[in-house]
Structure formats: C-alpha cells, structure tokens
Design an enzyme around this catalytic site. Structure first.
Site, PDB file in Angstrom:
ATOM      1  N   ASP A 166       0.820  -1.220   0.000  1.00 20.58           N
ATOM      2  CA  ASP A 166       0.000   0.000   0.000  1.00 20.58           C
ATOM      3  C   ASP A 166       0.850   1.263   0.000  1.00 20.58           C
ATOM      4  OD1 ASP A 166      -2.515   1.365   0.115  1.00 20.58           O
ATOM      5  OD2 ASP A 166      -2.223   1.705   2.258  1.00 20.58           O
TER       6      ASP A 166
ATOM      7  N   SER B 295      -6.730   5.461  -0.064  1.00 16.55           N
ATOM      8  CA  SER B 295      -7.006   4.139  -0.617  1.00 16.55           C
ATOM      9  C   SER B 295      -8.467   3.786  -0.349  1.00 16.55           C
ATOM     10  CB  SER B 295      -6.103   3.091   0.028  1.00 16.55           C
ATOM     11  OG  SER B 295      -4.744   3.410  -0.169  1.00 16.55           O
TER      12      SER B 295
ATOM     13  N   GLN C 206      -5.677  -1.898  -6.745  1.00 16.16           N
ATOM     14  CA  GLN C 206      -6.180  -0.938  -5.769  1.00 16.16           C
ATOM     15  C   GLN C 206      -6.822   0.236  -6.492  1.00 16.16           C
ATOM     16  OE1 GLN C 206      -3.757   1.987  -3.151  1.00 16.16           O
ATOM     17  NE2 GLN C 206      -4.121   0.247  -1.795  1.00 16.16           N
TER      18      GLN C 206
END
Length: 304
Positions: free
Chosen positions: A207, A231, A281
């Site tokens: 991430d 995110s 993502q």
C-alpha cells in the site's frame, strides 16, 4: 545502546494480542499522520485471519475495503469470522473496529498447495537495486537535507525503497509521463522465518507506493501535492512463497483515472524474476481542500 531495527518494529506491530476466541487487538502507533496507514491495517487484519488457519494453508488472495480513516494511537480490534473450512480452501472475514466503528473489512482465502501447470509474464528489465539511490538519499540530495517530518519517518521506515526512475519534483517534468512506476523494496533487517509474517509484511508494503502510478501524469511524486488521496479498496493474489526481507520489484501501472478515482495494478517479482504477488487498488484523488459532494465537513475533518 541501539534500539530495535525497523524490521523488528514491524514484526512487533504485526504481533497481535489474542483477547478472545477469534478476536485480536493490534497496536496503532501514535504518529503525526492524520490517519493510520492503510497497509498497517491490512497487514494486521491478515495476521488475525491467518492466526485462525492451519499454517499448511497459506493465503492465496485477499479483498478489502477501507471504510473509515483510522486514528493513530488508538488500538484496533480485529474480529474474525470463520466463514468456511473446506477440504482445500479456507475462507475468513475480518472486521477492523476502532472506538466501536468498523474502519476496514477484509476477506481472505487460504489454499493448500497443489501441483499444476505454470506460466507468467516476464519481469521487466530494470537496473539492479544496488545501483539505485535509497529514497531518503535521493530526497536529501535534491533538497540539501531531509525535512524534519520526513527525517523522523525515514528513521522508522521498515522498508528500503529505491525507485527505478529518478524522482520528478516539478510539474514541468511531467510532459509525456506515462502512468507507470517501479520500485525495488525490502525490509530493513530480518523478519524471521514465519511465512505469515513475510506475507503480512509485504501486504503492509503493497500500500506504500501503488497509487504513485495514478499520480504521475498529474503531479510529482515528491513535490507539491495538489490532491488529497486515500485508498478505497485493495486486492492481492499470492502466487509463490517469498521473503519480504529480500529484494522484490514492485512494477505498477494505472490503466485509468476518472471521476476522482484512479485504478492501479501492480506485479511483484522476486530477484530471480518469479512473479510472486499481483495487486489491484482503487484510490480517491480529490482536489486539495475540496469538499465531498453533498456533504459538510464533520468535526474530524473532510469525509469521503
């Protein structure tokens, strides 16, 4: 007397306390950040799921949603639901709860390894990590010194990051830049020999830079920020065993950005060129200071 290494601190962060059957508690360090780092929540949630599964069945995929920003310094409770224990596959759902509110949901699937045919895309031909500058050194070289907040972050950073292409610092350098980025990573220090720790550590790292590919065509990665970013969801597929304290290449690209959202996908290769993990993502990219449509800022600041 030296303190723990960055890798040791990461292992400690992933070492959840089991407070009841299927319920775990994770630390959330007091940081200067406005919200808890999403990779931390994802990594801890996967630890909680993995602690309820036979070690002979490693995780092969996860799908997660970031629902609310986590508060630094406040513990996070992870509630595991044992959805299914089949002959080959095991499924777990995890809710991350902070101060009575669910901030993150994760579903993970675990699979007993089986033989089968193989193919994969080749790893890109890129420079070796030893030939590239560390991220902190590249920033220090450009600015003359590290800003105090980044200096503190660099000392705590659990991963050595080395971008394959030089950083861009000004919008004038972005002409014809494609939405692609690549970075070498490895944990700074040993993570031990527990495969689940390595899987969750890489989940943490996944991430860190993935949305770079979305941002590249519109703003420098380390220059002035024109967009507030968060995110929204995260998905990973684990293909082969690996160690997160050995170099891995994170190849990232963004096929589309529209409607204040950008999609990024990543392929993670070990140094031998084996594809070990795939990642997807979506992130929110809202002009800095802009209000969400139809909402007023609440007492804790802008909302999604």
């Amino acid at each position: 007397m030296t303190g723990p290494s960055p890798a040791e601190r990461l292992v400690d962060l992933l070492n959840l306390e089991e407070i009841d059957l299927n319920i775990f508690r994770g630390r959330s360090p007091q940081e200067s950040l406005q919200r808890v780092f999403g990779g931390q929540v994802a990594g801890q949630a996967l630890v909680a799921a993995g602690r309820t599964v036979d070690a002979a069945r490693p995780v092969h995929s996860l799908h997660a949603y970031f629902l609310r920003p986590g508060m630094p310094g406040v513990p996070i409770v992870y509630q595991v639901e044992r959805v299914r224990d089949g002959r080959s596959f095991t499924t777990r759902r995890v809710a991350a709860v902070q101060q009575g509110r669910t901030i993150f949901n994760l579903t993970a699937s675990f699979h007993h390894p089986e033989p089968g045919f193989e193919h994969q895309l080749p790893m890109p031909d890129v420079p070796e990590p030893e030939t590239l500058p560390r991220l902190a050194d590249e920033i220090r070289e450009h600015l003359g010194s590290l800003p105090v907040p980044f200096e503190r972050m660099a000392r705590r950073q659990a991963f050595d990051l080395r971008y394959v292409e030089r950083l861009r610092w000004d919008a004038s350098e972005l002409a014809d830049v494609e939405p692609r980025s690549a970075v070498w990573m490895r944990a700074i220090g040993s993570l031990g020999d527990d495969p689940l720790v390595h899987t969750c550590a890489l989940t943490y790292a996944s991430d860190m830079t993935l949305l770079d590919a979305v941002r590249l065509p519109m703003e420098p990665l380390w220059g002035q920020r024109n967009f507030d970013t968060a995110s929204l969801d995260h998905a990973m597929w684990f293909h082969r065993p690996f160690r997160a304290d050995e170099w891995f290449l994170y190849q990232q690209e963004s096929p589309i950005a529209t409607g204040a959202r950008g999609l990024a996908r990543g392929l993670i290769f070990n140094r031998s060129g084996q594809l070990i993990v795939s990642v997807m993502q979506e992130g929110l990219f809202r002009a800095a200071g802009a209000r969400p449509p139809g909402r007023q800022p609440g007492p804790s600041g802008p909302q999604r």
